[in-house]
Design a protein around this motif. Structure first.
Motif, PDB file in Angstrom:
ATOM      1  N   TYR A  34       0.841  -1.193   0.000  1.00  0.00           N
ATOM      2  CA  TYR A  34       0.000   0.000   0.000  1.00  0.00           C
ATOM      3  C   TYR A  34       0.880   1.249   0.000  1.00  0.00           C
ATOM      4  CZ  TYR A  34      -4.491  -2.255   1.049  1.00  0.00           C
ATOM      5  OH  TYR A  34      -5.651  -2.974   0.980  1.00  0.00           O
ATOM      6  N   TYR A  36       0.475   5.421   0.866  1.00  0.00           N
ATOM      7  CA  TYR A  36      -0.263   6.576   1.354  1.00  0.00           C
ATOM      8  C   TYR A  36       0.647   7.794   1.256  1.00  0.00           C
ATOM      9  CZ  TYR A  36      -4.074   3.902   3.542  1.00  0.00           C
ATOM     10  OH  TYR A  36      -5.169   3.103   3.774  1.00  0.00           O
ATOM     11  N   PRO A  44      -3.112  11.230   6.553  1.00  0.00           N
ATOM     12  CA  PRO A  44      -2.642  10.489   5.375  1.00  0.00           C
ATOM     13  C   PRO A  44      -3.780  10.182   4.410  1.00  0.00           C
ATOM     14  CG  PRO A  44      -1.668   9.592   7.376  1.00  0.00           C
ATOM     15  CD  PRO A  44      -2.710  10.573   7.808  1.00  0.00           C
ATOM     16  N   TYR A  46      -4.861   7.716   1.070  1.00  0.00           N
ATOM     17  CA  TYR A  46      -4.584   6.508   0.283  1.00  0.00           C
ATOM     18  C   TYR A  46      -4.266   6.879  -1.164  1.00  0.00           C
ATOM     19  CZ  TYR A  46      -5.901   2.423  -2.559  1.00  0.00           C
ATOM     20  OH  TYR A  46      -5.932   1.421  -3.484  1.00  0.00           O
ATOM     21  N   HIS A  49      -2.714   0.468  -4.152  1.00  0.00           N
ATOM     22  CA  HIS A  49      -2.181  -0.735  -3.552  1.00  0.00           C
ATOM     23  C   HIS A  49      -2.124  -1.842  -4.597  1.00  0.00           C
ATOM     24  CE1 HIS A  49      -6.366  -2.054  -3.391  1.00  0.00           C
ATOM     25  NE2 HIS A  49      -5.963  -3.256  -3.025  1.00  0.00           N
ATOM     26  N   TYR A  87       4.365   7.153   2.205  1.00  0.00           N
ATOM     27  CA  TYR A  87       4.560   5.969   3.032  1.00  0.00           C
ATOM     28  C   TYR A  87       4.275   4.702   2.234  1.00  0.00           C
ATOM     29  CZ  TYR A  87       4.137   9.245   6.977  1.00  0.00           C
ATOM     30  OH  TYR A  87       4.308  10.281   7.869  1.00  0.00           O
ATOM     31  N   ARG A  91       0.833  -4.973   4.188  1.00  0.00           N
ATOM     32  CA  ARG A  91      -0.182  -5.493   5.105  1.00  0.00           C
ATOM     33  C   ARG A  91      -0.948  -6.622   4.443  1.00  0.00           C
ATOM     34  NH1 ARG A  91      -5.646  -2.182   5.539  1.00  0.00           N
ATOM     35  NH2 ARG A  91      -6.244  -4.299   6.100  1.00  0.00           N
ATOM     36  N   PRO A  94      -7.494  -6.727   3.327  1.00  0.00           N
ATOM     37  CA  PRO A  94      -8.584  -6.288   4.187  1.00  0.00           C
ATOM     38  C   PRO A  94      -9.467  -7.452   4.593  1.00  0.00           C
ATOM     39  CG  PRO A  94      -8.373  -4.863   2.282  1.00  0.00           C
ATOM     40  CD  PRO A  94      -7.433  -6.005   2.072  1.00  0.00           C
ATOM     41  N   GLN A 100      -4.030  -3.350  11.587  1.00  0.00           N
ATOM     42  CA  GLN A 100      -3.071  -2.289  11.794  1.00  0.00           C
ATOM     43  C   GLN A 100      -2.324  -1.936  10.515  1.00  0.00           C
ATOM     44  OE1 GLN A 100      -0.522  -2.522  15.171  1.00  0.00           O
ATOM     45  NE2 GLN A 100      -1.789  -4.006  16.227  1.00  0.00           N
ATOM     46  N   LEU A 101      -2.079  -0.656  10.344  1.00  0.00           N
ATOM     47  CA  LEU A 101      -1.139  -0.190   9.340  1.00  0.00           C
ATOM     48  C   LEU A 101       0.085   0.293  10.065  1.00  0.00           C
ATOM     49  CD1 LEU A 101      -3.147   1.872   6.680  1.00  0.00           C
ATOM     50  CD2 LEU A 101      -2.447  -0.517   6.617  1.00  0.00           C
ATOM     51  N   PHE A 103       3.128   2.528   9.925  1.00  0.00           N
ATOM     52  CA  PHE A 103       3.724   3.640   9.191  1.00  0.00           C
ATOM     53  C   PHE A 103       5.156   3.839   9.650  1.00  0.00           C
ATOM     54  CE2 PHE A 103       0.199   5.802   7.006  1.00  0.00           C
ATOM     55  CZ  PHE A 103      -0.885   5.176   7.564  1.00  0.00           C
TER      56      PHE A 103
ATOM     57  N   TYR B  35      -4.408   7.049  15.908  1.00  0.00           N
ATOM     58  CA  TYR B  35      -2.969   7.079  15.738  1.00  0.00           C
ATOM     59  C   TYR B  35      -2.432   8.358  16.373  1.00  0.00           C
ATOM     60  CZ  TYR B  35      -3.008   3.391  12.123  1.00  0.00           C
ATOM     61  OH  TYR B  35      -3.138   2.212  11.439  1.00  0.00           O
ATOM     62  N   LEU B  43       3.245   7.391  11.875  1.00  0.00           N
ATOM     63  CA  LEU B  43       2.107   7.251  12.769  1.00  0.00           C
ATOM     64  C   LEU B  43       2.216   5.960  13.576  1.00  0.00           C
ATOM     65  CD1 LEU B  43       1.116   9.080  10.316  1.00  0.00           C
ATOM     66  CD2 LEU B  43      -1.177   8.406  11.021  1.00  0.00           C
TER      67      LEU B  43
END
Lengths: 113, 114
Positions: A34, A36, A44, A46, A49, A87, A91, A94, A100-101, A103, B35, B43
């Motif tokens: 992904y 962002y 952030p 999107y 991806h 970023y 991950r 979905p 969690q993402l 970063f 976050y 983050l």
């Protein structure tokens, strides 16, 4: 989720293509890449991806190497408004149980007039 | 369509005070997140929720509490504020049924603890 490595900063001339690299050598078979971006401390946003194949949308293109250990985000014609921190995040899909993402610090892209 | 709305945008607290950061979303998303972002850093996830009545800790939950009584709202409570909690806080939401799985972020709440 797999760890990613990105350059700290990059410059790009306005109107030229911006190519942002990302290494994710420990990516698993069920993990997506992904991207962002965060403009000037806003939330952030999107971008795009992908899993294996190259992807393109109205904002950017995503090129993923055949071994999936690295990828490149391409902004085809960078404008001053593309100046942001980008970023790269790896991950699972979905709904696959990971919420969690992670970063990292991202790449600060500066588009130069 | 407002998306994710956070209030307040800015707040200054004294050490030891408490406050609640509000977050509401109008996209009927089941998943919501909090976050924090320290200067020059990425983050970090504080708490998240997969639906009303369900919350779970993220990477940095200490000093915070959350609740999720409705789908729309996900407030973040700071108890006994400390200087280390000076940060920008972002709320986000997503839909597990969404095609992209993207997170939608609010504009952030900038908190300073003195």
């Amino acid at each position: 989720d797999a760890k990613t490595t990105q350059p700290t900063s990059m410059d790009c001339a306005e109107g030229r293509a911006a190519n942002l690299p990302c290494n994710h050598s420990t990516i698993s078979g069920n993990e997506y890449v992904y991207w962002y971006r965060q403009i000037h401390s806003q939330g952030p946003q999107y971008i795009i991806h992908g899993l294996k194949n190259n992807e393109t949308n109205e904002m950017a293109s995503l090129i993923i190497t055949e071994d999936r250990k690295s990828s490149t985000l391409i902004l085809p014609h960078a404008t001053l408004r593309d100046t942001a921190v980008y970023y790269c995040i790896v991950r699972v899909a979905p709904g696959a149980g990971s919420y969690q993402l992670t970063f990292g610090k991202g790449t600060k892209l500066s588009v130069i007039p | 369509n407002a998306g994710v709305t956070q209030t307040p945008k800015f707040r200054i607290l004294k050490i030891g005070q408490s406050m609640t950061l509000q977050c509401t979303q109008d996209m009927n998303h089941n998943y919501m997140y909090w976050y924090r972002q320290d200067p020059g850093m990425g983050l970090k996830l504080i708490y998240y929720s997969v639906g009303a009545g369900i919350t779970d800790k993220g990477e940095v939950p200490n000093g915070y509490n959350v609740s999720r009584s409705t789908t729309e709202d996900f407030p973040l409570r700071l108890e006994l504020a400390a200087p280390s909690q000076t940060s920008v806080y972002f709320c986000a939401s997503s839909s597990p049924e969404g095609i992209t799985g993207e997170l939608f972020f609010g504009e952030g709440s900038r908190l300073t603890v003195l």
